[in-house]
Design a protein around this motif. Sequence first.
Motif, PDB file in Angstrom:
ATOM      1  N   CYS A 171       0.839  -1.202   0.000  1.00 29.58           N
ATOM      2  CA  CYS A 171       0.000   0.000   0.000  1.00 29.58           C
ATOM      3  C   CYS A 171       0.878   1.257   0.000  1.00 29.58           C
ATOM      4  O   CYS A 171       0.612   2.224  -0.726  1.00 29.58           O
ATOM      5  N   ALA A 172       1.940   1.241   0.829  1.00 31.29           N
ATOM      6  CA  ALA A 172       2.852   2.400   0.867  1.00 31.29           C
ATOM      7  C   ALA A 172       3.536   2.585  -0.476  1.00 31.29           C
ATOM      8  O   ALA A 172       3.724   3.729  -0.935  1.00 31.29           O
ATOM      9  N   ASP A 173       3.902   1.493  -1.105  1.00 27.82           N
ATOM     10  CA  ASP A 173       4.538   1.586  -2.424  1.00 27.82           C
ATOM     11  C   ASP A 173       3.600   2.223  -3.437  1.00 27.82           C
ATOM     12  O   ASP A 173       4.039   3.008  -4.295  1.00 27.82           O
ATOM     13  N   LEU A 174       2.307   1.911  -3.347  1.00 30.20           N
ATOM     14  CA  LEU A 174       1.330   2.510  -4.261  1.00 30.20           C
ATOM     15  C   LEU A 174       1.241   4.018  -4.037  1.00 30.20           C
ATOM     16  O   LEU A 174       1.184   4.812  -4.991  1.00 30.20           O
ATOM     17  N   VAL A 175       1.198   4.427  -2.753  1.00 30.01           N
ATOM     18  CA  VAL A 175       1.103   5.860  -2.435  1.00 30.01           C
ATOM     19  C   VAL A 175       2.339   6.594  -2.951  1.00 30.01           C
ATOM     20  O   VAL A 175       2.234   7.667  -3.576  1.00 30.01           O
ATOM     21  N   ARG A 176       3.526   6.015  -2.697  1.00 29.81           N
ATOM     22  CA  ARG A 176       4.757   6.655  -3.162  1.00 29.81           C
ATOM     23  C   ARG A 176       4.795   6.732  -4.688  1.00 29.81           C
ATOM     24  O   ARG A 176       5.234   7.744  -5.262  1.00 29.81           O
ATOM     25  N   PHE A 177       4.304   5.693  -5.334  1.00 34.92           N
ATOM     26  CA  PHE A 177       4.291   5.676  -6.805  1.00 34.92           C
ATOM     27  C   PHE A 177       3.419   6.810  -7.344  1.00 34.92           C
ATOM     28  O   PHE A 177       3.807   7.530  -8.276  1.00 34.92           O
ATOM     29  N   VAL A 178       2.261   7.003  -6.736  1.00 34.29           N
ATOM     30  CA  VAL A 178       1.340   8.055  -7.191  1.00 34.29           C
ATOM     31  C   VAL A 178       1.918   9.434  -6.883  1.00 34.29           C
ATOM     32  O   VAL A 178       1.831  10.369  -7.694  1.00 34.29           O
ATOM     33  N   LYS A 194      -9.004  -8.044  13.482  1.00 33.42           N
ATOM     34  CA  LYS A 194      -9.811  -8.753  12.488  1.00 33.42           C
ATOM     35  C   LYS A 194      -9.238  -8.496  11.099  1.00 33.42           C
ATOM     36  O   LYS A 194      -8.959  -7.345  10.741  1.00 33.42           O
ATOM     37  N   GLU A 195      -9.066  -9.581  10.343  1.00 33.45           N
ATOM     38  CA  GLU A 195      -8.522  -9.427   8.994  1.00 33.45           C
ATOM     39  C   GLU A 195      -9.622  -8.955   8.040  1.00 33.45           C
ATOM     40  O   GLU A 195     -10.745  -9.475   8.043  1.00 33.45           O
ATOM     41  N   ILE A 196      -9.277  -7.955   7.237  1.00 35.19           N
ATOM     42  CA  ILE A 196     -10.221  -7.383   6.276  1.00 35.19           C
ATOM     43  C   ILE A 196      -9.569  -7.368   4.900  1.00 35.19           C
ATOM     44  O   ILE A 196      -8.411  -6.967   4.752  1.00 35.19           O
ATOM     45  N   ASN A 197     -10.315  -7.808   3.906  1.00 36.65           N
ATOM     46  CA  ASN A 197      -9.847  -7.748   2.517  1.00 36.65           C
ATOM     47  C   ASN A 197     -10.399  -6.493   1.866  1.00 36.65           C
ATOM     48  O   ASN A 197     -11.607  -6.224   1.936  1.00 36.65           O
ATOM     49  N   CYS A 198      -9.504  -5.719   1.266  1.00 36.51           N
ATOM     50  CA  CYS A 198      -9.904  -4.447   0.668  1.00 36.51           C
ATOM     51  C   CYS A 198      -9.444  -4.345  -0.783  1.00 36.51           C
ATOM     52  O   CYS A 198      -8.446  -4.952  -1.173  1.00 36.51           O
ATOM     53  N   ARG A 199     -10.218  -3.556  -1.524  1.00 35.49           N
ATOM     54  CA  ARG A 199      -9.793  -3.139  -2.860  1.00 35.49           C
ATOM     55  C   ARG A 199      -9.399  -1.665  -2.742  1.00 35.49           C
ATOM     56  O   ARG A 199     -10.140  -0.862  -2.189  1.00 35.49           O
ATOM     57  N   ILE A 200      -8.214  -1.305  -3.241  1.00 32.53           N
ATOM     58  CA  ILE A 200      -7.691   0.042  -3.053  1.00 32.53           C
ATOM     59  C   ILE A 200      -7.441   0.718  -4.392  1.00 32.53           C
ATOM     60  O   ILE A 200      -6.928   0.092  -5.328  1.00 32.53           O
ATOM     61  N   ASP A 201      -7.853   1.979  -4.496  1.00 32.60           N
ATOM     62  CA  ASP A 201      -7.556   2.852  -5.639  1.00 32.60           C
ATOM     63  C   ASP A 201      -6.836   4.086  -5.093  1.00 32.60           C
ATOM     64  O   ASP A 201      -7.235   4.636  -4.056  1.00 32.60           O
ATOM     65  N   VAL A 202      -5.791   4.529  -5.778  1.00 31.91           N
ATOM     66  CA  VAL A 202      -5.019   5.688  -5.326  1.00 31.91           C
ATOM     67  C   VAL A 202      -5.016   6.733  -6.443  1.00 31.91           C
ATOM     68  O   VAL A 202      -4.690   6.417  -7.594  1.00 31.91           O
ATOM     69  N   TYR A 203      -5.361   7.976  -6.067  1.00 29.05           N
ATOM     70  CA  TYR A 203      -5.434   9.075  -7.026  1.00 29.05           C
ATOM     71  C   TYR A 203      -4.518  10.211  -6.568  1.00 29.05           C
ATOM     72  O   TYR A 203      -4.409  10.485  -5.359  1.00 29.05           O
ATOM     73  N   PRO A 204      -3.892  10.922  -7.490  1.00 29.89           N
ATOM     74  CA  PRO A 204      -3.081  12.090  -7.100  1.00 29.89           C
ATOM     75  C   PRO A 204      -3.989  13.280  -6.777  1.00 29.89           C
ATOM     76  O   PRO A 204      -5.037  13.468  -7.385  1.00 29.89           O
ATOM     77  N   MET A 205      -3.562  14.116  -5.794  1.00 26.75           N
ATOM     78  CA  MET A 205      -4.249  15.380  -5.510  1.00 26.75           C
ATOM     79  C   MET A 205      -3.491  16.491  -6.245  1.00 26.75           C
ATOM     80  O   MET A 205      -2.265  16.619  -6.086  1.00 26.75           O
ATOM     81  N   GLU A 231      -0.030  21.073  -9.880  1.00 23.66           N
ATOM     82  CA  GLU A 231       1.084  20.455  -9.177  1.00 23.66           C
ATOM     83  C   GLU A 231       0.542  19.355  -8.263  1.00 23.66           C
ATOM     84  O   GLU A 231      -0.529  19.509  -7.658  1.00 23.66           O
ATOM     85  N   TYR A 232       1.291  18.250  -8.186  1.00 20.38           N
ATOM     86  CA  TYR A 232       0.902  17.141  -7.326  1.00 20.38           C
ATOM     87  C   TYR A 232       1.305  17.462  -5.899  1.00 20.38           C
ATOM     88  O   TYR A 232       2.495  17.626  -5.599  1.00 20.38           O
ATOM     89  N   ASN A 233       0.299  17.563  -5.035  1.00 22.70           N
ATOM     90  CA  ASN A 233       0.610  17.907  -3.650  1.00 22.70           C
ATOM     91  C   ASN A 233       0.077  16.892  -2.648  1.00 22.70           C
ATOM     92  O   ASN A 233      -0.086  17.186  -1.475  1.00 22.70           O
ATOM     93  N   GLY A 234      -0.213  15.696  -3.121  1.00 22.65           N
ATOM     94  CA  GLY A 234      -0.676  14.649  -2.223  1.00 22.65           C
ATOM     95  C   GLY A 234      -1.322  13.511  -2.968  1.00 22.65           C
ATOM     96  O   GLY A 234      -1.300  13.454  -4.212  1.00 22.65           O
ATOM     97  N   ALA A 235      -1.879  12.547  -2.223  1.00 21.43           N
ATOM     98  CA  ALA A 235      -2.544  11.373  -2.812  1.00 21.43           C
ATOM     99  C   ALA A 235      -3.744  11.002  -1.960  1.00 21.43           C
ATOM    100  O   ALA A 235      -3.743  11.188  -0.734  1.00 21.43           O
TER     101      ALA A 235
END
Length: 532
Positions: free
Chosen positions: A123-130, A150-161, A166-170
């Motif tokens: 997940c961190a790698d995805l954020v850094r990539f974006v 409790k284990e939870i299965n998630c689907r994650i989408d990451v978008y740039p802000m 200028e990209y100033n976050g995700a």
Amino acid sequence: MSIFKDKEMWLIIIIALVVMLMDYVLNHRHIEYSFLLNYFMLLTLVIAMYKLKIEKNKQRNTKHLTFNIMDNLPVGVIAFDQEGRLIFINSFCQSLLKQSHTDVVGYLAEELCKKLFMNNSACADLVRFVLETGTKVHNQKVSLINGESKEINCRIDVYPMIDQEEYNGAVCILCDITAELNYYDLKRMSDIILRDMSSGVVVVNSKKEIIMFNEAAEEITGLNLEEVISKNYHEILVKRSNRDCILCEAVNENKKICDEEVWYNINGKEICTLNTAEALKDEYNNFLGGISVFQDITDFKNRHQQLVRQEKMATVGQLAAGMAHEIRNPLTAVRGVAQLMLEKYNAKDQGMLNLIIDELDRTEKIIADFLSLANPKEPEYKGIDINQLIENHSTFLNSKCLQNNITVYKRMDPNLPMVWIDEAQITQVLLNLINNAIEAMQEKGKGTITISTSYNINQKDICIEVDDTGKGIPSDNMAKLGTPFFTTKSDGTGLGLAISYEIIKGHAGRIEVSNNPVEGACFKIYLPFYGE
């Protein structure tokens, strides 16, 4: 006015008054002139400041509205700044992760992954990539452990802000797909269970269209999934059965039907099934469809019929053994007297005596059939080529068929293995079946007989098939075939097929009978072979 409630506005007014006094003192201008000059300057500053204030309030309101919307979304939302630190987590995500805003705000993406994502840095790698590339990332699946372990299965989408290009976050969007995955796991297990069941399963929707047809159903009926899926249940199965729709009965009477025996005729193959049918309804009792579960009991029914036939045969045997010799003796005497009388009477009377002798010979044959049925002769086994056995009688068969305007076709498997049989007995069975086929087509005055041979290396048996283009066998008579004395011929004894069944049974084989799809009947003789 609200504008004069702002401290910044009062500060501007005071500064303007101070400037006016300084201008008056230093430049010795007229007080009215200095006041007017400062008035216009003050007015300009106030208007500019007011506009800036309005814009600032709009931005603040827009930001507040955006965060309010994000906070109320039915999915998890996590926002990171340009350095990858968590700056926002909405209410849904806090509830999902069982973490409050203060528990995680300020965390780097890597720290958050260590805390929640089982040390998985994906997940961190995805954020850094974006953050580095500004490229959106979609539909990535991750597992995390919430605050309640409790284990939870998630689907994650990451978008740039993006702010002013200028990209100033995700922003990370998390969707809980645990229930979805559990559903698919359950469905997959159900599909495996249904696939591997030995019972056939057919499920229809509310329109009576087949939506499930498992492998056992395919094997039992001989129909492929592609042939039946989305097709009408009535067209595929009900019209080929011996009763009304069992599913309709279950639905209309709102009950579960159990152990109902249904016969099907599918592509000329007679199948007996034991059925259970039930309507499918939702929690509000709305009709969704129906399910039918069935087992193939054809072999059981055939064995049962064979047992019944054997019991009848035993009765016939006792009758034949007790009476045959008592009947034969006087018949022999009558025949001997008739032959002596032939020498003493004229041609007219001789014709009547010959008729008597013929009928006595016919009676003798019936008695012999009785005895053969009651006390079958032990087979004298030897290795025989079935193809050659059929060829040996081709001349006789062709001659007899030619007299009745019948064409004979032969389809022989050249690789047919040798079988260990009694040649005379199997010849008797073949000739009996062919004679029956000829008689079945005499009313039409023409027809064809096809004699085929084949073998199954896996089941270790050969098959001799006799097909005709006669009128076929009524379904009500199918179960009676091979029963002693059952015949549809006006001059028949009903013993020919009964003897044939007993001969094949004595060879550890079987006879199967069915009607051809278009016309005529098909008799198949199965005999075991040993070795290659």
